[in-house]
Design an enzyme around this catalytic site. Sequence first.
Site, PDB file in Angstrom:
ATOM      1  CE  LYS A  20       0.639   1.911   3.413  1.00 15.49           C
ATOM      2  NZ  LYS A  20       1.904   2.480   4.020  1.00 15.49           N
ATOM      3  CE1 TYR A  23      -1.907  -0.084   7.481  1.00 16.80           C
ATOM      4  CE2 TYR A  23      -0.626   1.909   7.128  1.00 16.80           C
ATOM      5  CZ  TYR A  23      -0.725   0.540   7.109  1.00 16.80           C
ATOM      6  OH  TYR A  23       0.347  -0.225   6.704  1.00 16.80           O
TER       7      TYR A  23
END
Length: 390
Positions: free
Chosen positions: A159, A244
């Site tokens: 990510k 996140y």
Amino acid sequence: MSFDDKSNGYSRKEFLKRVSLGMGATLAFPGLSAAGNFFGDHHQYYYQQWEKRDPLPADEKLGIALVGLGSYAMGQLAPALQETKFCKLTGLVTGTPSKEKKYGEKYNIPDSNIYNYETYDQIADNDDIDIIYVVLPNSMHAEYTIRAAEAGKHVISEKPMATSVADAQAMVDACNKAGVKLSIGYRLHFEPHHEEVMHIGQNEPYGPVTDINNGFAFPLTDPNRWRIDKELAGGGPLMDVGIYAVQAALYTMGERPLSVIAETPKKTKPDFFDEVEETITWTFEFPGGVKATGESSYAQSYNYHHANTTDGFCHVEPSYGYGGIEAKTHNGVMDVPNVGQQKLQMDAFADCIINDKESRVPGEMGLRDTKILMAIYESAETGKKIEFDW
Ligand code: NAD
């Protein structure tokens, strides 16, 4: 799409529908346990399912090659691959010759399985390597994922998946074209506190979610970092750690936001953060009018996720680390363990390949999130609310 929108295995609506169709809970939830746990009697956390499985014999485990031997690859992933049941570390790709020797010896990787960025494509001919795990700076994920797909290998991209929607789409397309699976390094989908957050948000044991606020920030002070280089990072703290909090809002709700509005407050160190944002805040609006506000920064320090529901709340803090996650609800401490997230995430992907299942965290989820991250930046730049066109 089955990875979000309340159908990732936790959905009360889906559960009730299947039960009423007579399919029964066992069919709806293959991990069904009579033992009961925090999820009630309808689901097991991923780690509980994993613990029950026998490891594959070493020669049947899928081989993973790590690309980019930096702090996450060698500090977290390589050690985790010593504990995996369905995959193992069989290859290394690095541009630094000293790392070839150092890590080749440490992990017993033969020279024939060690590549650099020029020889990378030759992995196509290496049967020891089934999965390529791209752990490079953000803007490089696309090229190395596409080359991996063209080499016929399954791929995990770290990510944030990509630094543009076009790159993320090209990654999904390349993997589809090559007939290989793609997943994103979203480790928290295999972490029990966060699985519980999904359950609370999506199955609504404490009533529907009314609002969310969350954030992830750390002070970044080292100037020699690709993380503050727009070209390599694609952005600042949002791309790195804010993602996140964005993810947590989406998996708490189990659906996509309708719109977002965002802001970048004035920088306190404009010379240092001359290419990327220093701090950013955003507010999503979800169907039903639920708002989720998020924040991320390279100048502050916080790490939390909070969701209120009509009948209670859940609060996770610290929320997003590799361990040490703590959570509570209005009923008290959430009594679940911290587990090895990386080994579970990689084994889950290997299991999807071996048994031809869809990943919980597929490339399409990364593409969705890239659209959201870019919309946050667009809103911060224009001052306008961005409506999503899903
Ligand atoms: P890092 O700087 O420690 O490692 C990056 C690696 O890429 C280094 O080995 C470096 O040599 C190599 N590299 C190749 N070309 C480069 C270039 N042009 N510039 C800079 N480095 C180059 O970074 P990291 O913390 O390991 O992060 C790598 C990726 O992993 C990032 O995408 C990051 O977002 C992701 N990450 C994910 C997690 C997670 O929890 N899932 C945690 C940390 C990092």
